[in-house]
Design a protein around this motif. Structure first.
Motif, PDB file in Angstrom:
ATOM      1  N   PRO A  34      10.087 -31.031  20.549  1.00  0.00           N
ATOM      2  CA  PRO A  34       9.254 -30.775  19.371  1.00  0.00           C
ATOM      3  C   PRO A  34       7.916 -30.150  19.763  1.00  0.00           C
ATOM      4  CG  PRO A  34      10.180 -32.976  19.284  1.00  0.00           C
ATOM      5  CD  PRO A  34      10.450 -32.457  20.655  1.00  0.00           C
ATOM      6  N   ALA A  35       7.416 -29.284  18.868  1.00  0.00           N
ATOM      7  CA  ALA A  35       6.119 -28.650  19.079  1.00  0.00           C
ATOM      8  C   ALA A  35       5.189 -28.895  17.901  1.00  0.00           C
ATOM      9  CB  ALA A  35       6.290 -27.151  19.298  1.00  0.00           C
ATOM     10  N   GLY A  36       5.603 -29.763  16.991  1.00  0.00           N
ATOM     11  CA  GLY A  36       4.765 -30.065  15.836  1.00  0.00           C
ATOM     12  C   GLY A  36       5.116 -31.415  15.254  1.00  0.00           C
ATOM     13  N   CYS A  37       4.181 -31.988  14.502  1.00  0.00           N
ATOM     14  CA  CYS A  37       4.423 -33.295  13.884  1.00  0.00           C
ATOM     15  C   CYS A  37       3.603 -33.430  12.615  1.00  0.00           C
ATOM     16  CB  CYS A  37       4.084 -34.434  14.852  1.00  0.00           C
ATOM     17  SG  CYS A  37       2.327 -34.540  15.289  1.00  0.00           S
ATOM     18  N   VAL A  38       3.983 -34.372  11.788  1.00  0.00           N
ATOM     19  CA  VAL A  38       3.209 -34.751  10.619  1.00  0.00           C
ATOM     20  C   VAL A  38       3.578 -36.193  10.273  1.00  0.00           C
ATOM     21  CG1 VAL A  38       4.882 -34.057   8.834  1.00  0.00           C
ATOM     22  CG2 VAL A  38       2.440 -33.958   8.334  1.00  0.00           C
ATOM     23  N   VAL A  39       2.638 -36.900   9.678  1.00  0.00           N
ATOM     24  CA  VAL A  39       2.862 -38.293   9.284  1.00  0.00           C
ATOM     25  C   VAL A  39       2.728 -38.402   7.768  1.00  0.00           C
ATOM     26  CG1 VAL A  39       2.037 -40.677   9.461  1.00  0.00           C
ATOM     27  CG2 VAL A  39       2.006 -39.175  11.478  1.00  0.00           C
ATOM     28  N   LEU A  40       3.704 -39.029   7.140  1.00  0.00           N
ATOM     29  CA  LEU A  40       3.630 -39.359   5.717  1.00  0.00           C
ATOM     30  C   LEU A  40       3.364 -40.849   5.622  1.00  0.00           C
ATOM     31  CD1 LEU A  40       3.930 -38.572   2.725  1.00  0.00           C
ATOM     32  CD2 LEU A  40       6.383 -39.075   2.949  1.00  0.00           C
ATOM     33  N   LYS A  41       2.126 -41.188   5.283  1.00  0.00           N
ATOM     34  CA  LYS A  41       1.740 -42.589   5.179  1.00  0.00           C
ATOM     35  C   LYS A  41       2.336 -43.198   3.911  1.00  0.00           C
ATOM     36  CE  LYS A  41      -1.270 -44.337   7.345  1.00  0.00           C
ATOM     37  NZ  LYS A  41      -1.243 -45.242   8.525  1.00  0.00           N
ATOM     38  N   ALA A  42       2.928 -44.358   4.062  1.00  0.00           N
ATOM     39  CA  ALA A  42       3.536 -45.037   2.922  1.00  0.00           C
ATOM     40  C   ALA A  42       2.461 -45.489   1.938  1.00  0.00           C
ATOM     41  CB  ALA A  42       4.337 -46.239   3.411  1.00  0.00           C
ATOM     42  N   PRO A  43       2.783 -45.556   0.644  1.00  0.00           N
ATOM     43  CA  PRO A  43       1.811 -46.047  -0.348  1.00  0.00           C
ATOM     44  C   PRO A  43       1.363 -47.462  -0.001  1.00  0.00           C
ATOM     45  CG  PRO A  43       3.729 -45.073  -1.425  1.00  0.00           C
ATOM     46  CD  PRO A  43       4.073 -45.196   0.030  1.00  0.00           C
ATOM     47  N   ARG A  44       0.079 -47.702  -0.152  1.00  0.00           N
ATOM     48  CA  ARG A  44      -0.466 -49.030   0.139  1.00  0.00           C
ATOM     49  C   ARG A  44      -1.417 -49.442  -0.976  1.00  0.00           C
ATOM     50  NH1 ARG A  44       0.131 -46.699   5.166  1.00  0.00           N
ATOM     51  NH2 ARG A  44       1.022 -48.012   6.810  1.00  0.00           N
ATOM     52  N   GLU A  45      -1.285 -50.671  -1.433  1.00  0.00           N
ATOM     53  CA  GLU A  45      -2.199 -51.262  -2.413  1.00  0.00           C
ATOM     54  C   GLU A  45      -2.370 -50.355  -3.629  1.00  0.00           C
ATOM     55  OE1 GLU A  45      -5.733 -51.905  -0.175  1.00  0.00           O
ATOM     56  OE2 GLU A  45      -4.865 -53.481   1.052  1.00  0.00           O
ATOM     57  N   GLY A  46      -1.247 -49.788  -4.076  1.00  0.00           N
ATOM     58  CA  GLY A  46      -1.291 -48.948  -5.259  1.00  0.00           C
ATOM     59  C   GLY A  46      -1.758 -47.531  -5.018  1.00  0.00           C
ATOM     60  N   ARG A  47      -2.118 -47.192  -3.787  1.00  0.00           N
ATOM     61  CA  ARG A  47      -2.571 -45.839  -3.492  1.00  0.00           C
ATOM     62  C   ARG A  47      -1.387 -44.920  -3.244  1.00  0.00           C
ATOM     63  NH1 ARG A  47      -6.741 -46.820   1.308  1.00  0.00           N
ATOM     64  NH2 ARG A  47      -5.015 -48.167   1.945  1.00  0.00           N
ATOM     65  N   ALA A  48      -1.594 -43.637  -3.466  1.00  0.00           N
ATOM     66  CA  ALA A  48      -0.533 -42.640  -3.309  1.00  0.00           C
ATOM     67  C   ALA A  48      -0.184 -42.449  -1.842  1.00  0.00           C
ATOM     68  CB  ALA A  48      -0.993 -41.314  -3.906  1.00  0.00           C
ATOM     69  N   PRO A  49       1.031 -41.979  -1.544  1.00  0.00           N
ATOM     70  CA  PRO A  49       1.361 -41.622  -0.160  1.00  0.00           C
ATOM     71  C   PRO A  49       0.427 -40.512   0.320  1.00  0.00           C
ATOM     72  CG  PRO A  49       3.019 -40.785  -1.683  1.00  0.00           C
ATOM     73  CD  PRO A  49       2.140 -41.698  -2.472  1.00  0.00           C
ATOM     74  N   GLU A  50       0.142 -40.515   1.606  1.00  0.00           N
ATOM     75  CA  GLU A  50      -0.830 -39.568   2.157  1.00  0.00           C
ATOM     76  C   GLU A  50      -0.246 -38.845   3.366  1.00  0.00           C
ATOM     77  OE1 GLU A  50      -5.533 -39.450   3.611  1.00  0.00           O
ATOM     78  OE2 GLU A  50      -4.619 -41.317   2.890  1.00  0.00           O
TER      79      GLU A  50
END
Length: 334
Positions: A71-87
């Motif tokens: 791999p030469a690239g990455c990204v993280v999708l943060k799970a929703p927490r405490e009612g906040r949107a995924p980031e």
């Protein structure tokens, strides 16, 4: 052009190097350069040293360029927490692998997964001076939002998410006369060459979708639709399976439509990525499609890693009745 390979793996041995490079570059851009990962702030060092633990509840995607082994690239999708949107966070492509569509491919998959979770929006932050990533996010439909991080020069962006769902034959029938017919009429009115001449009557469009519902019931065609926050259908795509015994390894993408009011938000890419993922998961190894030569759709397909197989002159009439050339595309899966 072969597509980049996207995989989910927070334990990949290459990931610590990618995240370490991201954080070192980020610190340098802020005028806080450090010489090594060991000198990073604790939270950033923890991500680079043990990403599997740091992102245990999140989705980590990696992109491998065509022909490469790592791999030469990455990204993280943060799970929703405490009612906040995924980031979306930590989008990074190594300098030598840039300009190859890896960032776009990573974002398309992250957005597809965020949409599949049912979240109404997805958000991210970006430094104001990072012009190239900011342009990418704007092109995908991210807009300025009320700040949730008060650091100077840090922009907070949000993107409303249309939910993409597979439609049952019954759902296709239910939406045929309204939402689905409306998408087809809008496409023809907008000049798209999708098999119909203008003006297309709603009744004719609805009748076509009712035939699609029968094909879906027979297992010949699969249908996915995108639905906005107001419940209105904003896009659709179908996958036609080959009935011939010697062609059961391939499928055809047909009728990828996004309503003109919903364009510019990356929805076409999400629909395409959704159907590609389903095709691969169900054993298909090759996809084909055709589109009017020179149409905006060609940019979408080329950007998603599809390869042109050639052009046929005067293949089909556009909605106005003028014969136009058609370009055939294919994409290998897996």
């Amino acid at each position: 052009m072969t597509a980049a390979r996207i995989e989910e793996n927070r334990s990949h041995p290459r990931l610590p190097d990618l995240l370490g490079a991201y954080h070192l570059a980020n610190q340098a851009e802020q005028g806080k350069a450090v010489a090594s990962v060991a000198e990073l702030a604790d939270v950033y060092r923890a991500e680079a040293e043990d990403p599997a633990a740091a992102f245990a509840a999140d989705t980590v995607l990696l992109a491998t360029p065509p022909g490469a082994d790592e791999p030469a690239g990455c990204v993280v999708l943060k799970a929703p927490r405490e009612g906040r949107a995924p980031e979306i966070k930590r989008l990074w492509v190594t300098p030598e692998a840039r300009r190859k569509g890896l960032a776009q491919a990573l974002m398309a998959e992250a957005l597809r997964r965020a949409g599949a979770s049912g979240a109404p929006v997805v958000r991210l932050t970006v430094w104001a001076w990072r012009e190239e990533p900011l342009a990418l996010y704007r092109s995908l439909g991210f807009e300025s939002a009320e700040s949730w991080d008060d650091r100077a020069d840090l922009l907070c962006l949000e993107k409303p998410l249309d939910v993409v769902e597979r439609l049952s034959p019954e759902a296709v029938r239910a939406h045929a006369a309204a939402g689905l017919a409306g998408l087809l009429v809008d496409a023809v009115d907008g000049g798209a060459s999708v098999g119909f001449l203008a003006p297309l009557e709603t009744a004719e469009a609805a009748a076509w979708w009712l035939r699609v519902a029968e094909e879906a019931a027979e297992g010949v065609r699969d249908v996915w639709a995108a639905r906005g926050a107001d419940g209105r259908l904003t896009g659709v795509v179908t996958l036609v399976r080959t009935g011939a015994a010697n062609g059961r390894h391939r499928g055809e993408i047909a009728r990828l439509l996004v309503h003109r009011s919903a364009r510019g938000r990356g929805l076409g890419s999400r629909l395409l990525a959704t159907v590609e993922a389903h095709a691969a998961a169900t054993g298909l190894r090759l996809l084909v499609l055709d589109t009017q030569t020179g149409s905006p759709a060609e940019r979408l397909y080329r950007g998603a890693g599809w390869t042109s197989a050639g052009t046929i002159p005067d293949y089909a009439a556009d909605p106005g009745g003028t014969l136009r050339a058609t370009t055939l595309y294919y994409k290998r899966l897996g």
